[in-house]
Design a protein around this motif. Sequence first.
Motif, mmCIF file in Angstrom:
data_model
loop_
_atom_site.group_PDB
_atom_site.id
_atom_site.type_symbol
_atom_site.label_atom_id
_atom_site.label_comp_id
_atom_site.label_asym_id
_atom_site.label_seq_id
_atom_site.Cartn_x
_atom_site.Cartn_y
_atom_site.Cartn_z
ATOM 1 N N ARG A 30 9.669 -4.197 20.356
ATOM 2 C CA ARG A 30 9.983 -5.128 19.263
ATOM 3 C C ARG A 30 11.382 -5.715 19.438
ATOM 4 N NH1 ARG A 30 7.453 -0.970 15.620
ATOM 5 N NH2 ARG A 30 5.359 -1.762 15.213
ATOM 6 N N VAL A 56 -0.275 -13.372 21.597
ATOM 7 C CA VAL A 56 -1.703 -13.475 21.364
ATOM 8 C C VAL A 56 -2.185 -14.895 21.607
ATOM 9 C CG1 VAL A 56 -3.519 -13.248 19.623
ATOM 10 C CG2 VAL A 56 -1.678 -11.586 19.715
ATOM 11 N N GLY A 57 -1.367 -15.839 21.268
ATOM 12 C CA GLY A 57 -1.747 -17.237 21.399
ATOM 13 C C GLY A 57 -2.189 -17.777 20.059
ATOM 14 N N ASN A 58 -2.135 -19.078 19.928
ATOM 15 C CA ASN A 58 -2.480 -19.702 18.658
ATOM 16 C C ASN A 58 -3.866 -20.303 18.663
ATOM 17 O OD1 ASN A 58 0.011 -19.064 17.577
ATOM 18 N ND2 ASN A 58 0.972 -20.923 18.354
ATOM 19 N N GLU A 59 -4.652 -20.005 19.658
ATOM 20 C CA GLU A 59 -5.987 -20.576 19.741
ATOM 21 C C GLU A 59 -6.869 -20.021 18.638
ATOM 22 O OE1 GLU A 59 -7.907 -20.319 23.518
ATOM 23 O OE2 GLU A 59 -6.045 -20.697 24.599
ATOM 24 N N GLN A 60 -7.547 -20.915 17.972
ATOM 25 C CA GLN A 60 -8.502 -20.512 16.952
ATOM 26 C C GLN A 60 -9.829 -20.227 17.643
ATOM 27 O OE1 GLN A 60 -7.933 -20.068 13.714
ATOM 28 N NE2 GLN A 60 -5.781 -20.546 14.065
ATOM 29 N N SER A 78 7.337 -13.755 19.180
ATOM 30 C CA SER A 78 6.624 -13.078 18.104
ATOM 31 C C SER A 78 5.274 -12.618 18.650
ATOM 32 C CB SER A 78 6.413 -14.015 16.911
ATOM 33 O OG SER A 78 5.454 -15.001 17.234
ATOM 34 N N VAL A 79 4.571 -11.882 17.859
ATOM 35 C CA VAL A 79 3.249 -11.402 18.267
ATOM 36 C C VAL A 79 2.326 -12.592 18.513
ATOM 37 C CG1 VAL A 79 1.225 -10.079 17.539
ATOM 38 C CG2 VAL A 79 3.506 -9.214 17.050
ATOM 39 N N ASN A 80 2.459 -13.632 17.699
ATOM 40 C CA ASN A 80 1.625 -14.820 17.871
ATOM 41 C C ASN A 80 1.861 -15.474 19.228
ATOM 42 O OD1 ASN A 80 0.430 -14.516 15.389
ATOM 43 N ND2 ASN A 80 1.893 -15.840 14.341
ATOM 44 N N ASP A 81 3.096 -15.402 19.736
ATOM 45 C CA ASP A 81 3.374 -15.956 21.058
ATOM 46 C C ASP A 81 2.602 -15.207 22.134
ATOM 47 O OD1 ASP A 81 5.167 -17.850 20.052
ATOM 48 O OD2 ASP A 81 6.840 -16.427 20.141
#
Length: 96
Positions: free
Chosen positions: A64, A78-82, A73-76
């Motif tokens: 962290r 995982v990715g922002n793809e829906q 961030s975690v989203n970076d």
Amino acid sequence: MSTETLEKIARNKNVARAAARQLSMEQLSKLSEIIDEVMTQKQEEEQKRRQEEASKEQKLAEIRAAMTDAGLSVNDLVGNEQPRKRRGRPPKDASA
């Protein structure tokens, strides 16, 4: 002796005393040694589990901190793809 019987003995002092009265002093001594060994083993296993958990928490904190330092961030990660939506059947015509 079944696990149920041991659990019953462990939960009730009077049941444990009644079971112990049926054993000789030699058997009680041997049982005491075995219980001590099992308790020691369980304590060591619990201590090892706690150490592994603490190590895992430390590694997570380090990750962290490294992510924060890098501005991630975690989203970076995982990715922002829906997730893609599946095409379903069109609604049935109500007038038919």
